[in-house]
Design an enzyme around this catalytic site. Structure first.
Site, PDB file in Angstrom:
ATOM      1  N   GLY A 119     -55.018  -4.276  27.260  1.00 19.80           N
ATOM      2  CA  GLY A 119     -54.013  -4.248  28.179  1.00 19.80           C
ATOM      3  C   GLY A 119     -52.512  -5.000  27.804  1.00 19.80           C
ATOM      4  O   GLY A 119     -52.403  -5.968  27.267  1.00 19.80           O
ATOM      5  N   THR A 137     -55.491  -5.683  44.390  1.00 20.30           N
ATOM      6  CA  THR A 137     -56.357  -5.838  45.570  1.00 20.30           C
ATOM      7  C   THR A 137     -56.975  -4.536  45.863  1.00 20.30           C
ATOM      8  O   THR A 137     -56.249  -3.302  45.832  1.00 20.30           O
ATOM      9  CB  THR A 137     -55.681  -6.505  46.786  1.00 20.30           C
ATOM     10  OG1 THR A 137     -55.264  -7.705  46.060  1.00 20.30           O
ATOM     11  CG2 THR A 137     -56.417  -6.550  47.840  1.00 20.30           C
ATOM     12  N   CYS A 182     -49.609 -12.160  41.615  1.00 20.48           N
ATOM     13  CA  CYS A 182     -50.759 -13.418  41.625  1.00 20.48           C
ATOM     14  C   CYS A 182     -51.095 -14.170  42.843  1.00 20.48           C
ATOM     15  O   CYS A 182     -52.249 -14.015  43.525  1.00 20.48           O
ATOM     16  CB  CYS A 182     -50.490 -14.278  40.840  1.00 20.48           C
ATOM     17  SG  CYS A 182     -50.829 -13.844  38.991  1.00 20.48           S
TER      18      CYS A 182
END
Length: 462
Positions: free
Chosen positions: A11, A93, A276
């Site tokens: 990542g 999400t 975040c």
């Protein structure tokens, strides 16, 4: 040169890129390879134009790249060669299915974990770096153990990041603390010490905090929830200030002098954004509901509700002040990033407000010093149609261009340059009466009024 440890980071985003670049910078005896399947992103990391704007990042990367810091799309090769693997992939999400709108989507974490299990031919320490729900490490361990071969051992660690975008490099260079969570087994504790020895190259040992896995995972969610809670608390007070004539800056200053409270994160604004805060609070809400703690879930949900209320409240105040209609009026938006010193637009308040202005048929003129035009287009065409974007939105190279001939300026990001613009020059080019709405409490309202502006500020009457 032979390296005493080889680290792979899966990542190359906002967390993995800066974090592992600083590790390489501070640990010349450790080889760090950051991998990602996105070829364009890796190409950018290997160029003179890095894919992330973060003060100080360029110097760190350019000092180490090609020596002990490498960027590659060869994920399998990096897994094979490494001793320690950071999993730093996106955990957005969920948009559908169970927990939609609240739970974190762990598909990328699971995919990376399965890849490690499939490819590894020697024992590895796997470090959970992404922001994840409590007990995710348990799922990762189950996948790794179910797919491991004889003689190969996987140890899982939790090492949450506590970076603030815009100050990420200084946060990494001088962290308040480094958390490392592990299983409380001899093997887990040994793995924990291996990672601690990496950070000990530059972090004082008393600031490297070891704990159990679940405490480490929950600490990250808890820290962001508490910080966001402070912002929503001062924003709630800003509404009371506007109704009573109190000044939210003065109230925040008075409260911040109390040593039990302190001054940080007591700056009223149009609302918090970023990748975040909202995500982690919603995660906490879902966790609480899953644990049959509805009162706890409702408590944390209110922090996000208040944040949305602050944005809608400011939007409505703008329309009301502009004689109850903004149809075909020109509005300059100064700032699109969710905060200054970053090009990140995730959950930016600007997206919500501009979408509201589009629905009210206003013409929006945007200026942001760091956000790319294409990013603005992508963000706004997710909430409005491409046709609406083309018709209603114009992006400018300078704030002076953006403000030319407009009815109002709305400050949505606290970029320092907005404090020192030639506002008299801007005023002369605007429609009259000329309005300015400060959603970040950064402008000198008194001076602006003297120039001739009609000034509106979050949390105070001016």
């Amino acid at each position: 040169m032979s390296f005493k440890l080889k680290i792979c980071c899966i990542g190359a985003g906002y967390v993995g890129g800066p974090t592992c670049s600083v590790i390489a910078y501070k640990c010349p005896d450790i080889q760090v390879t950051i991998v990602d399947l996105n070829q364009a992103r890796i190409d950018a990391w290997n160029s003179d134009e890095l894919p992330i704007f973060e003060p100080g990042l360029d110097e760190v990367v350019f000092a180490c790249r090609g020596k002990n810091l490498f960027f590659s799309t060869e994920v399998d090769k990096a897994i094979l060669e490494s001793d320690l693997i950071f999993v730093s992939v996106n955990t957005p999400t969920k948009k559908s299915g169970i927990g939609a709108g609240y739970a974190a989507d762990l598909a990328y974490v699971e995919s990376a974990t399965r890849r490690i299990a499939q490819i590894a031919q020697s024992s590895k320490i796997v470090v959970e770096k992404s922001t994840v729900p409590c007990r995710t490490a348990e799922s990762m361990r189950t996948i790794l153990e179910a797919n491991s071969r004889n003689g190969i051992r996987f140890d899982i660690l939790s090492n949450p990041e506590f970076l603030a975008e815009g100050t990420a490099i200084s946060d990494l260079m001088n962290p308040d603390r480094v958390l490392i969570g592990s299983l409380q087994t001899p093997e887990g504790l040994k793995a924990q010490q291996t990672l601690a020895s990496v950070y000990a190259h530059w972090v004082p040992t008393e600031q490297i905090i070891t704990m159990n896995l679940w405490s480490s995972e929950l600490s990250k969610l808890a820290a962001n929830a508490l910080l966001a809670q402070r912002i929503s608390s001062i924003n709630a007070l800003s509404a009371i200030c506007e109704a009573t004539g109190a000044d939210v800056d003065e109230v925040a200053y008075a409260c911040g002098l109390d040593s039990r409270i302190g001054p940080k994160f007591l700056k009223a604004s149009v609302g918090f954004g970023g990748s975040c805060f909202q995500k982690d609070i919603l995660n906490l809400v879902y966790l609480s509901e899953s644990l049959h703690l509805p009162e706890v879930a409702e408590y944390w949900k209110q922090v996000v509700t208040l944040n949305e209320y602050q944005k809608s409240r400011f939007s409505e105040r703008i329309v009301k002040r502009l004689f109850n209609t903004i149809t075909n009026k020109k509005i300059a938006v100064f700032g699109f990033a969710f905060k200054k010193n970053t090009g990140d637009t995730r959950e930016s308040a600007a997206i919500t407000l501009i979408n509201y202005f589009i629905k009210e048929n206003a013409n929006i003129h945007i200026y942001d010093p760091k956000v790319e035009d294409e990013q603005i287009r992508m963000d706004l065409t997710e909430v409005a149609s491409a046709e609406q974007f083309e018709k209603r939105v114009t992006i400018h190279r300078t704030p002076y261009e953006a403000a030319k001939g407009v009815d109002a300026i709305v400050i949505l990001t606290e970029w320092d340059e907005f404090k020192t613009l030639e506002y008299r020059k801007i005023y002369n080019e605007m429609n009259k009466p000329a309005f300015i709405f400060d959603g970040r409490l950064i402008l000198d309202a008194k001076k602006l009024k003297e120039i001739g502006f009609q000034v509106e500020v979050i949390g105070k009457l001016v």
